[in-house]
Design a protein around this motif. Structure first.
Motif, PDB file in Angstrom:
ATOM      1  N   LEU A   1       2.945   5.938  -2.818  1.00  0.00           N
ATOM      2  CA  LEU A   1       4.109   6.727  -3.223  1.00  0.00           C
ATOM      3  C   LEU A   1       4.222   6.798  -4.742  1.00  0.00           C
ATOM      4  O   LEU A   1       4.586   7.839  -5.314  1.00  0.00           O
ATOM      5  N   ALA A   2       3.921   5.674  -5.392  1.00  0.00           N
ATOM      6  CA  ALA A   2       3.971   5.655  -6.863  1.00  0.00           C
ATOM      7  C   ALA A   2       2.943   6.609  -7.447  1.00  0.00           C
ATOM      8  O   ALA A   2       3.221   7.330  -8.416  1.00  0.00           O
ATOM      9  N   GLU A   3       1.736   6.645  -6.842  1.00  0.00           N
ATOM     10  CA  GLU A   3       0.720   7.598  -7.297  1.00  0.00           C
ATOM     11  C   GLU A   3       1.221   9.029  -7.139  1.00  0.00           C
ATOM     12  O   GLU A   3       1.053   9.872  -8.024  1.00  0.00           O
ATOM     13  N   ALA A   4       1.829   9.303  -5.986  1.00  0.00           N
ATOM     14  CA  ALA A   4       2.292  10.661  -5.702  1.00  0.00           C
ATOM     15  C   ALA A   4       3.410  11.090  -6.638  1.00  0.00           C
ATOM     16  O   ALA A   4       3.563  12.291  -6.926  1.00  0.00           O
ATOM     17  N   HIS A   5       4.201  10.119  -7.118  1.00  0.00           N
ATOM     18  CA  HIS A   5       5.361  10.421  -7.962  1.00  0.00           C
ATOM     19  C   HIS A   5       5.112  10.066  -9.421  1.00  0.00           C
ATOM     20  O   HIS A   5       6.055   9.889 -10.186  1.00  0.00           O
ATOM     21  N   GLY A   6       3.854   9.929  -9.821  1.00  0.00           N
ATOM     22  CA  GLY A   6       3.547   9.647 -11.216  1.00  0.00           C
ATOM     23  C   GLY A   6       4.013   8.279 -11.669  1.00  0.00           C
ATOM     24  O   GLY A   6       4.562   8.134 -12.773  1.00  0.00           O
ATOM     25  N   GLN A   7       3.818   7.259 -10.821  1.00  0.00           N
ATOM     26  CA  GLN A   7       4.155   5.866 -11.116  1.00  0.00           C
ATOM     27  C   GLN A   7       5.671   5.615 -11.192  1.00  0.00           C
ATOM     28  O   GLN A   7       6.107   4.561 -11.624  1.00  0.00           O
TER      29      GLN A   7
ATOM     30  N   VAL B   1       0.846  -1.200   0.000  1.00  0.00           N
ATOM     31  CA  VAL B   1       0.000   0.000   0.000  1.00  0.00           C
ATOM     32  C   VAL B   1       0.880   1.248   0.000  1.00  0.00           C
ATOM     33  O   VAL B   1       0.633   2.204  -0.755  1.00  0.00           O
ATOM     34  N   ILE B   2       1.882   1.261   0.870  1.00  0.00           N
ATOM     35  CA  ILE B   2       2.792   2.409   0.922  1.00  0.00           C
ATOM     36  C   ILE B   2       3.429   2.631  -0.443  1.00  0.00           C
ATOM     37  O   ILE B   2       3.491   3.769  -0.948  1.00  0.00           O
ATOM     38  N   GLN B   3       3.898   1.565  -1.052  1.00  0.00           N
ATOM     39  CA  GLN B   3       4.560   1.683  -2.357  1.00  0.00           C
ATOM     40  C   GLN B   3       3.605   2.221  -3.417  1.00  0.00           C
ATOM     41  O   GLN B   3       3.973   3.085  -4.230  1.00  0.00           O
ATOM     42  N   ARG B   4       2.394   1.731  -3.430  1.00  0.00           N
ATOM     43  CA  ARG B   4       1.428   2.172  -4.440  1.00  0.00           C
ATOM     44  C   ARG B   4       1.037   3.634  -4.255  1.00  0.00           C
ATOM     45  O   ARG B   4       0.882   4.385  -5.224  1.00  0.00           O
TER      46      ARG B   4
END
Length: 574
Positions: free
Chosen positions: A397-403, A392-395
């Motif tokens: 963060l990925a959303e926040a950083h444009g994948q 969940v954390i990774q996903r």
């Protein structure tokens, strides 16, 4: 509204609980009188007195406990006199003392009159003595009262519970009155029945004075009614927690709500105060915990690992320290715990449960995963699910950083984490539940005579079946903890688990203790806070790991405190 209905139903169920037995004689002793003038005011007095006393007990301090204790003694004396006058009516003619005269007015055996006021007074005395078994519904009401403090809602919930019990008793009293009248009229057994009721009243007084109503009868009662009450709670939950995602969907994580403000927090440690606005653009993990909770401690290695691994990528971990015990409110204890546990991320104290209530939280530990827009996207309570939580954390963060994650395309990788000491993962095959030593939430306590509440008492060991525990030596047992008054007092517990922990504290000086397993020093089965000979020292208020075995087994644990002043709060197992 639903909670009031549940409280009423929980009270109504007490009629099938053995805990009601000691007060039944006081109620049925008036069964031959008109219900409106006798039974109704008696039940009214019982209801109002129980609601008032229970409210004070839930929100008051030591003065409330002492006042309640004095009231119980007075009520026992009044009702004992009432029973004697039923049994020996000649006493009423010879009595000159005020107490017996009051008993004569209460019973009015010679005049046959039944006044509203005297029945109400008898009901008040009964209400001072009634100690219903705290099943899931009453437990929820009392916990909410202690949590939310004094309020009209608290008293009305307890009043609803008492009214439920009074309704059941009223029905029983109406039926009993008809039976009593039939026995007097057709069988001419009125005198015999009256004497039998006198004996029953005296037995009820003896049962309450000896603690039988809160000891043996409590165990029998909870076995019979808890399942019904829990089923009602499950079906008509009066307090719904925030929606919790189950599993991780293939697509975007659902939005479960907005992150509440953190302005209810008290002291901020390791950080300046944080707000919802200041956290915008960050992925946030909010961890509700308390430093003596074993389940919380076992999640810490993972929470600390997430903070260390992802802090530079935009993750903010916030610990909300919401205390379970009074000593966990002490700022010095919390600061020392953070240092001992190696926690460097921000921690906010929540001594008044304001942040807890803002999140509508219900568990220790519980983790809320919040995206860069301040939206709650995932919730997990309890231990386990660590790989899923890290994903969940990774996903997020990925959303926040444009994948793009950690400078690379988003590719999940899971940390390898292991804890040691009290932070080590639980073993399997645990058959013994968390057990509180204070009388408010204690279960399966087997010392003969049960608890003597808030007063010094010499206890003896009780039975040692699985999950039974008992005290020995001189203790003062309070609602939340038990305190050793003289050296060599001890606790015996028959448990089935790999690890045994005990939340302990001391007064102004360290307290030495010695533990044994099946009568012998623990040897290689000693915990992180004991040596092979079973010796240890209480220096702080915290959770102590006393036993750590290779695998779970049925064992008899004993701890002997070599000095006075030890404070015992709760056992936990793993």
């Amino acid at each position: 509204m639903i909670l009031f209905i549940l409280a009423y139903l929980g009270g109504a169920l007490t009629i099938v609980s053995p805990c009601i037995l000691p007060v039944l004689p006081f109620v049925f002793a008036r069964a031959d009188q008109p219900f409106v003038k006798s039974g109704l005011p008696l039940l009214l007095g019982l209801t109002l007195t129980f609601a008032g006393v229970a409210t004070l007990a839930a929100i008051g301090g030591g003065w409330a406990v002492q006042a309640s204790g004095i009231g119980r003694i007075v009520a026992l004396v009044i009702l004992a006199g009432f029973g004697l006058l039923l049994l020996f009516p000649a006493l009423a003619d010879r009595a000159t003392r005020p107490l017996v005269a009051l008993g004569a007015r209460l019973t009015e055996t010679t005049s046959g009159q039944s006044g509203f006021a005297t029945s109400l007074l008898l009901g008040i005395a009964t209400g001072l003595l009634w100690a219903p078994c705290a099943g899931p519904i009453l437990g929820l009401v009392l916990t909410g009262a202690a949590l939310n403090g004094a309020s009209v809602s608290t008293t009305f919930l307890l009043l609803a519970y008492a009214l439920g019990a009074a309704t059941s008793l009223a029905l029983a009293l109406l039926v009993g009155g008809k039976v009593f009248t039939a026995m007097k009229g057709s069988l001419k057994l009125g005198e015999t029945v009256r004497k039998a009721l006198g004996v029953a009243v005296l037995l009820g007084v003896a049962a309450i004075a000896s603690g039988l109503d809160t000891g043996l009868l409590s165990k029998i009662s909870l076995a019979g009614t808890s399942r019904i009450e829990q089923a009602l709670l499950d079906k008509f939950s009066a307090q719904k927690p925030m929606a919790r995602a189950v599993g991780l969907p293939e697509g975007p994580l659902p939005v479960l709500g907005q992150m509440p403000e953190l302005d209810g927090a008290g002291l901020w440690l390791n950080s300046k105060p944080l707000t919802r606005e200041s956290l915008k653009g960050k992925v946030v993990v909010v961890d509700f915990w308390t430093y003596s909770c074993i389940n919380c401690l076992r999640t810490l290695p993972y929470v600390k690992a997430w903070d260390a691994k992802y802090r530079d990528q935009g993750l903010v971990v916030i610990g909300i320290h919401t205390p379970e015990f009074a000593f966990e409110k002490d700022e010095r204890n919390v600061r020392k715990a953070l240092k001992d546990l190696g926690i460097t991320y921000p921690v906010a104290t929540d001594n008044d449960f304001k942040v807890w209530k803002a999140f509508n939280n219900q568990y220790w530990p519980q983790h809320y995963f919040i995206d860069a827009k301040g939206q709650i996207r995932h919730i997990h309570h309890g231990e386990g699910g660590y790989a899923e939580s890290e994903q969940v954390i990774q996903r997020l963060l990925a959303e926040a950083h444009g994948q793009v994650f950690m400078g690379q395309p988003y590719v999940p990788s899971i940390s390898t984490v292991s804890g040691s000491g009290v932070e080590a993962a639980a073993g399997g095959d645990v058959k013994t539940p968390e057990t509180y030593v204070g009388y408010r939430r204690a279960a399966q306590f087997t010392s003969p005579g049960g608890f003597v509440k808030d007063a010094p008492h010499e206890y003896a060991r009780g039975t040692a079946n699985l999950n039974d525990w008992s005290l020995s030596g001189d203790w003062t047992v309070g609602g939340q903890m038990a305190v050793v008054n003289k050296p060599n007092a001890g606790i015996t517990y028959r448990f089935h688990a790999r690890d045994l922990h005990l939340v302990l504290g001391a007064g102004d000086k360290p307290v030495r203790f010695r533990v044994t397993i099946d009568g012998h020093a623990p040897g290689k089965d000693h915990g992180a806070d004991t040596d092979a000979n079973g010796m240890g020292v209480i220096t702080d208020h915290r959770l102590y790991q006393l036993i750590r075995q290779e695998k779970a087994a049925d064992r008899t644990f004993q701890i002997e405190f070599l000095d006075s002043g030890a404070q015992a709060y709760a056992f936990t197992f793993g």
